[in-house]
Structures are given as structure tokens and as C-alpha cells.
Write an enzyme that holds these catalytic residues in place. Sequence first.
Site, mmCIF file in Angstrom:
data_model
loop_
_atom_site.group_PDB
_atom_site.id
_atom_site.type_symbol
_atom_site.label_atom_id
_atom_site.label_comp_id
_atom_site.label_asym_id
_atom_site.label_seq_id
_atom_site.Cartn_x
_atom_site.Cartn_y
_atom_site.Cartn_z
ATOM 1 C CG ASN A 1 67.800 -24.649 23.883
ATOM 2 O OD1 ASN A 1 66.449 -24.524 23.605
ATOM 3 N ND2 ASN A 1 68.653 -24.021 24.826
ATOM 4 C CE LYS B 1 69.596 -20.846 23.264
ATOM 5 N NZ LYS B 1 70.769 -20.018 23.696
ATOM 6 C CG HIS C 1 70.466 -23.171 28.712
ATOM 7 N ND1 HIS C 1 70.651 -21.930 28.581
ATOM 8 C CD2 HIS C 1 70.704 -23.664 27.474
ATOM 9 C CE1 HIS C 1 71.089 -21.502 27.488
ATOM 10 N NE2 HIS C 1 71.410 -22.732 26.800
ATOM 11 C CD GLU D 1 69.866 -18.547 26.900
ATOM 12 O OE1 GLU D 1 68.761 -19.403 26.710
ATOM 13 O OE2 GLU D 1 70.622 -18.530 25.995
ATOM 14 C CD GLU E 1 74.693 -25.085 26.094
ATOM 15 O OE1 GLU E 1 74.720 -25.164 24.930
ATOM 16 O OE2 GLU E 1 73.823 -24.697 26.947
ATOM 17 N N GLY F 1 75.302 -17.687 22.032
ATOM 18 C CA GLY F 1 74.788 -16.474 21.174
ATOM 19 C C GLY F 1 75.671 -15.599 20.917
ATOM 20 C CB SER G 1 79.017 -19.636 19.084
ATOM 21 O OG SER G 1 78.398 -18.316 19.607
ATOM 22 N N GLY H 1 71.879 -23.672 19.765
ATOM 23 C CA GLY H 1 70.895 -22.764 19.785
ATOM 24 C C GLY H 1 70.579 -22.217 18.342
HETATM 25 P P1 PGA Z 1 73.837 -20.877 20.326
HETATM 26 O O1 PGA Z 1 73.124 -21.550 22.055
HETATM 27 O O2 PGA Z 1 74.101 -22.155 19.910
HETATM 28 O O3 PGA Z 1 72.838 -19.918 19.877
HETATM 29 O O4 PGA Z 1 74.927 -20.140 21.053
HETATM 30 C C1 PGA Z 1 73.432 -22.707 22.499
HETATM 31 C C2 PGA Z 1 72.641 -22.868 23.619
HETATM 32 O O5 PGA Z 1 72.325 -21.904 24.222
HETATM 33 O O6 PGA Z 1 72.304 -24.054 23.837
#
Ligand code: PGA
Length: 257
Positions: free
Chosen positions: A10, A12, A99, A101, A173, A179, A219, A240
Amino acid sequence: MARGRMIAGNWKMNGLQAQRDEARAVAAFVGDNVSANAAVEVVICPPFTLLSDVARDVAGTPVHVGAQDCHIADTGAHTGDVCASMLADAGASHVIIAHSERRALGETDVLAAQKVRAAAQYDVTPIICVGETEAQRDAGEAEAVVAAQIRGSLPDVSAVGHAIAARACLAYEPVWAIGTGRTPSVDDIAAMHAASRTVLAEVWGAERAESMRILYGGSVKPGNARAILDVDGVDGALVGGASLTAESFTQIIQSAI
Ligand code: PGA
């Protein structure tokens, strides 16, 4: 029954034209190391602006392209939005839905279910995201929160059709792991995946639940990917930050092969 693995990246809100080099390098790696019918499916989810470019870049390789969201409607007066038929037209075969976010901006389970239905209409495979916040985990509510999200975000199988239901994925998640460099323990990941599969069985039936892939996200890095992918009930990863360079993303893919 054996479920194949999926590694989805992803991007983003990252990626200008130069980022396409990373997608091409991933596609070359996958082309060389993962046969088309292997049990690892790789998906790259760029921002809308790069969807059709990346789809062209990876055409002819086993890599799939996915979007990061879609609108619930088919077409019409929705300024700034992109609908599922446009995703399919741009070459996307997958779409990330709800997601965290986006949930943080007010996306509800009801909206998520409508988006799953919209994606299914155009044969776009949904990757449906669920996950608890840190406060919810600390309060002992993680399983209940995720169960409610699953129940609310999956429409009836009859509304999506059996073909899409058979391909749809869930991504667990935990919000606090995204992140942050923090991940749950392998025991906690196993427990959440098992609990999620139990709820999936209630919602879409035991057979679908058994065949549906549940990805872990939050992560995932080259250093922890193998340990996470080895957890019982983990069928892949939604990545991500570490999906932004071919170097780290291909190491994670390598862990899944
Ligand atoms: P990250 O994000 O691997 O940067 O923690 C994962 C995601 O939001 O799908």
C-alpha cells in the site's frame, strides 16, 4: 484447505512518476522468482494517479495492481471520487477498502460494505481492513471491535457473488501498529486471526471462512516478515512503508515464497 499467500503493498499518498521504477523492479523480481501459478499473489496499490501507469509497467508479469479506495456509486456527480468501474478500466484488479486511515476520517462499516459491493460489481477484489486502536486493545476490546467491524463491513454473499467472495481478503491491521514500528506478539496476532476467522464463518459461512485469506498489516518489515507469516492463520501481509522500495518489498515477498 490450503490458502495461498498474498503480499500487498500500500503506497498510500506516496509516488510520483519516478516511483514506477520500484514497481518495475518488483515485477522483474516476481517474474523471476514467483511462477504465475505459485501460491504467492503480489499486489501493488499505488495512488490513483499512478494506477494505469503501474498497471502497464507490470503487465505480463504475475504482479497485480490495486487501488486504495473506491466510491460506492457506479458513476455520477461525485467530485473528486473514483468508482470501481474506473479502477477496473485503469487496470486494477484489487482495491483496499476501509483502511484505518480512511476509517479515521469517518468511513463507517456501512460505507465499507457498500464499497465491497461496488467493487464486486466490476470484478475488483476487495481487501477489507479491520483493526482496533491502542485504547481499545488496552481496554480488552480488540476482539469485540474487530468482530463488529467484520460483521458490519461484509455485505451478504449474495450481494457480492460467490466468485468475488471466494477471492476477497480480510486485512487485520491494529491501528497502533501502523507506521509505528510496533507489532503485536505472535500470540496476539494468532488470536486475532483465529477470532476473525470465527466471525467470518458466522457471516459468510464456514467454507468461505476457511478459504478466505486473512492478511496481517502494521509495521511489517523485511526483519519481521517471516516470523509474522509463520503465525498460524496469517495468510499474507498488507505492507505500507516497506512497500515503497523494491529492495524491502522484495525481501518481504521472498519471506512468503
Ligand atoms: P505500515 O502500514 O506497514 O507502514 O505500518 C501498513 C498499512 O497501513 O497498511
